[in-house]
Scaffold this motif. Sequence first.
Motif, PDB file in Angstrom:
ATOM      1  N   GLY A 171       0.807  -1.211  -0.386  1.00 46.85           N
ATOM      2  CA  GLY A 171       0.128   0.179  -0.003  1.00 46.85           C
ATOM      3  C   GLY A 171       0.832   1.082   0.445  1.00 46.85           C
ATOM      4  N   ASN A 172       1.773   1.215   0.033  1.00 53.39           N
ATOM      5  CA  ASN A 172       2.839   2.342  -0.297  1.00 53.39           C
ATOM      6  C   ASN A 172       3.783   3.101  -1.273  1.00 53.39           C
ATOM      7  OD1 ASN A 172       2.757   3.081   2.469  1.00 53.39           O
ATOM      8  ND2 ASN A 172       4.839   1.081   3.429  1.00 53.39           N
ATOM      9  N   LEU A 173       4.208   3.871  -1.795  1.00 51.67           N
ATOM     10  CA  LEU A 173       4.372   3.843  -3.316  1.00 51.67           C
ATOM     11  C   LEU A 173       6.317   3.694  -2.580  1.00 51.67           C
ATOM     12  CD1 LEU A 173       4.102   5.081  -5.527  1.00 51.67           C
ATOM     13  CD2 LEU A 173       4.651   7.779  -4.720  1.00 51.67           C
ATOM     14  N   THR A 174       6.553   2.787  -4.407  1.00 52.40           N
ATOM     15  CA  THR A 174       7.213   2.853  -4.325  1.00 52.40           C
ATOM     16  C   THR A 174       8.231   3.044  -6.027  1.00 52.40           C
ATOM     17  OG1 THR A 174       7.170   0.378  -4.117  1.00 52.40           O
ATOM     18  CG2 THR A 174       8.659   1.537  -2.288  1.00 52.40           C
ATOM     19  N   ALA A 175       8.595   3.837  -6.383  1.00 52.34           N
ATOM     20  CA  ALA A 175       8.951   4.414  -7.678  1.00 52.34           C
ATOM     21  C   ALA A 175      10.116   4.492  -8.134  1.00 52.34           C
ATOM     22  CB  ALA A 175       7.770   4.780  -8.033  1.00 52.34           C
ATOM     23  N   SER A 176      10.314   4.391  -9.087  1.00 49.78           N
ATOM     24  CA  SER A 176      12.264   5.079  -9.751  1.00 49.78           C
ATOM     25  C   SER A 176      11.867   5.648 -11.432  1.00 49.78           C
ATOM     26  CB  SER A 176      12.480   3.616  -9.459  1.00 49.78           C
ATOM     27  OG  SER A 176      13.367   3.433  -9.174  1.00 49.78           O
ATOM     28  N   LEU A 177      11.978   7.048 -11.165  1.00 51.97           N
ATOM     29  CA  LEU A 177      11.845   7.668 -12.292  1.00 51.97           C
ATOM     30  C   LEU A 177      13.338   7.501 -13.300  1.00 51.97           C
ATOM     31  CD1 LEU A 177      11.268   9.585 -14.424  1.00 51.97           C
ATOM     32  CD2 LEU A 177      11.534  11.200 -13.284  1.00 51.97           C
ATOM     33  N   LEU A 178      13.332   6.353 -13.962  1.00 50.12           N
ATOM     34  CA  LEU A 178      14.682   6.700 -15.124  1.00 50.12           C
ATOM     35  C   LEU A 178      14.934   7.643 -15.615  1.00 50.12           C
ATOM     36  CD1 LEU A 178      17.057   5.293 -16.602  1.00 50.12           C
ATOM     37  CD2 LEU A 178      16.400   4.046 -17.587  1.00 50.12           C
ATOM     38  N   LEU A 179      15.414   8.956 -16.614  1.00 50.49           N
ATOM     39  CA  LEU A 179      15.726   9.709 -16.999  1.00 50.49           C
ATOM     40  C   LEU A 179      17.283   9.857 -17.350  1.00 50.49           C
ATOM     41  CD1 LEU A 179      14.805  12.274 -14.712  1.00 50.49           C
ATOM     42  CD2 LEU A 179      13.316  12.245 -17.440  1.00 50.49           C
ATOM     43  N   ARG A 180      17.636  10.926 -18.215  1.00 53.43           N
ATOM     44  CA  ARG A 180      18.857  10.960 -18.970  1.00 53.43           C
ATOM     45  C   ARG A 180      18.899  12.408 -19.482  1.00 53.43           C
ATOM     46  NH1 ARG A 180      21.847   6.666 -21.474  1.00 53.43           N
ATOM     47  NH2 ARG A 180      20.247   4.601 -20.522  1.00 53.43           N
ATOM     48  N   PRO A 181      19.295  13.120 -17.743  1.00 53.98           N
ATOM     49  CA  PRO A 181      19.317  14.739 -18.139  1.00 53.98           C
ATOM     50  C   PRO A 181      21.279  15.059 -18.847  1.00 53.98           C
ATOM     51  CG  PRO A 181      19.456  13.197 -15.783  1.00 53.98           C
ATOM     52  CD  PRO A 181      19.636  12.345 -16.575  1.00 53.98           C
ATOM     53  N   GLN A 182      20.638  16.311 -19.585  1.00 57.99           N
ATOM     54  CA  GLN A 182      21.993  16.269 -20.075  1.00 57.99           C
ATOM     55  C   GLN A 182      21.739  17.442 -19.396  1.00 57.99           C
ATOM     56  OE1 GLN A 182      22.081  16.033 -23.022  1.00 57.99           O
ATOM     57  NE2 GLN A 182      20.603  14.059 -23.264  1.00 57.99           N
ATOM     58  N   ALA A 183      23.333  16.656 -18.415  1.00 52.77           N
ATOM     59  CA  ALA A 183      23.804  17.625 -17.867  1.00 52.77           C
ATOM     60  C   ALA A 183      25.103  17.252 -16.952  1.00 52.77           C
ATOM     61  CB  ALA A 183      22.957  18.561 -16.908  1.00 52.77           C
ATOM     62  N   SER A 184      25.787  18.065 -16.226  1.00 54.65           N
ATOM     63  CA  SER A 184      27.027  17.171 -15.811  1.00 54.65           C
ATOM     64  C   SER A 184      26.450  16.321 -14.227  1.00 54.65           C
ATOM     65  CB  SER A 184      27.379  18.344 -14.921  1.00 54.65           C
ATOM     66  OG  SER A 184      27.444  18.923 -14.225  1.00 54.65           O
ATOM     67  N   ALA A 185      27.647  15.473 -13.852  1.00 52.49           N
ATOM     68  CA  ALA A 185      27.028  14.798 -13.133  1.00 52.49           C
ATOM     69  C   ALA A 185      27.080  15.647 -11.200  1.00 52.49           C
ATOM     70  CB  ALA A 185      28.231  13.439 -12.484  1.00 52.49           C
ATOM     71  N   ALA A 186      27.425  16.702 -11.512  1.00 53.88           N
ATOM     72  CA  ALA A 186      27.775  17.969 -10.504  1.00 53.88           C
ATOM     73  C   ALA A 186      26.466  17.945 -10.146  1.00 53.88           C
ATOM     74  CB  ALA A 186      28.672  18.638 -10.542  1.00 53.88           C
ATOM     75  N   MET A 187      25.781  18.591 -11.465  1.00 54.88           N
ATOM     76  CA  MET A 187      24.214  18.900 -11.745  1.00 54.88           C
ATOM     77  C   MET A 187      22.812  18.138 -11.301  1.00 54.88           C
ATOM     78  SD  MET A 187      25.453  22.475 -12.421  1.00 54.88           S
ATOM     79  CE  MET A 187      24.109  23.052 -12.891  1.00 54.88           C
ATOM     80  N   ILE A 188      23.231  17.236 -11.624  1.00 56.02           N
ATOM     81  CA  ILE A 188      21.971  15.987 -11.818  1.00 56.02           C
ATOM     82  C   ILE A 188      21.441  15.713 -10.474  1.00 56.02           C
ATOM     83  CG2 ILE A 188      22.294  15.382 -14.025  1.00 56.02           C
ATOM     84  CD1 ILE A 188      23.223  12.264 -12.602  1.00 56.02           C
ATOM     85  N   GLY A 189      23.010  16.046  -9.623  1.00 57.19           N
ATOM     86  CA  GLY A 189      21.879  15.459  -7.783  1.00 57.19           C
ATOM     87  C   GLY A 189      21.247  16.678  -7.669  1.00 57.19           C
ATOM     88  N   GLN A 190      20.754  17.963  -7.418  1.00 58.17           N
ATOM     89  CA  GLN A 190      20.100  19.079  -7.655  1.00 58.17           C
ATOM     90  C   GLN A 190      18.257  18.505  -8.209  1.00 58.17           C
ATOM     91  OE1 GLN A 190      21.007  22.166 -10.946  1.00 58.17           O
ATOM     92  NE2 GLN A 190      22.107  22.835  -8.796  1.00 58.17           N
TER      93      GLN A 190
END
Length: 244
Positions: free
Chosen positions: A59-78
């Motif tokens: 009954g809880n929500l467990t989900a993941s979003l797979l994305l390919r953001p066009q940004a550096s590793a440092a930025m995608i943490g945002q």
Amino acid sequence: MRTSWPSGYGHIRFDELDSTNSEARRRAETGEPGPLWISAARQSHGRGRRGKVWDAGQGNLTASLLLRPQASAAMIGQLSFAAALGVVEMVQDFAPEALVQVKWPNDVLIEGRKLSGILLESGEDSRGRWLAIGIGVNLASSPPGTEFPATSLAQLGLAIPSPEEALSVLAARFAYWYGVWMDEGFERLRTAWLARAGGLGKSIRARLPDQTHEGVFEGIDACGALLLNQQGCVRAIAAGEVFF
Ligand code: BTN
């Protein structure tokens, strides 16, 4: 607010998985372009941050979003801040009277207790960098004995949406904040996150892997690091765990 599923985002639903983040990684490694939400009714090996187990009951929500953001590793943490804002807005949609706050780096609290955790994992392949944003929300129950006190919507006596209803609002709100981040950068997310931040201006403890710092929580910087004022010296902390 109830919105429709965001266009361009896929969704695949499982009855059971080891971990939706592990499934996101497997799909990334076989070339899935995303953006793709992966949800599971049950996880046999749900993972939390710092190697902890994430034990989400039915009954809880467990989900993941797979994305390919066009940004550096440092930025995608945002993007953990975009996810936290998405969770806050989803929860507030179903529980408009509740006090819903964020806790650095990426927890969501309700009435001062942890309601949701977010786990970011990423890697790189020939298509570029991929990011899995794993989100767990305690709708129906919360695990006992957690280090930071946890709760669920049901434990607070609030009406609970199904995981599917919750995910559809979350997906729409995340898509909004992801669009803002891509078009304008981090600043608007930073401001929105700070407006929801618990413990701002108060004394907190920030635990790093090898040390603990105490100070006044002053905010987050333009990269998302925690700003801790220690008798006039402001220390920026990039990773750690906060206790009020
Ligand atoms: C935390 O420690 O606070 C982060 C918890 C993240 C849990 C979610 S549930 C969906 C996704 N799959 C996992 O195995 N973990 C994340």
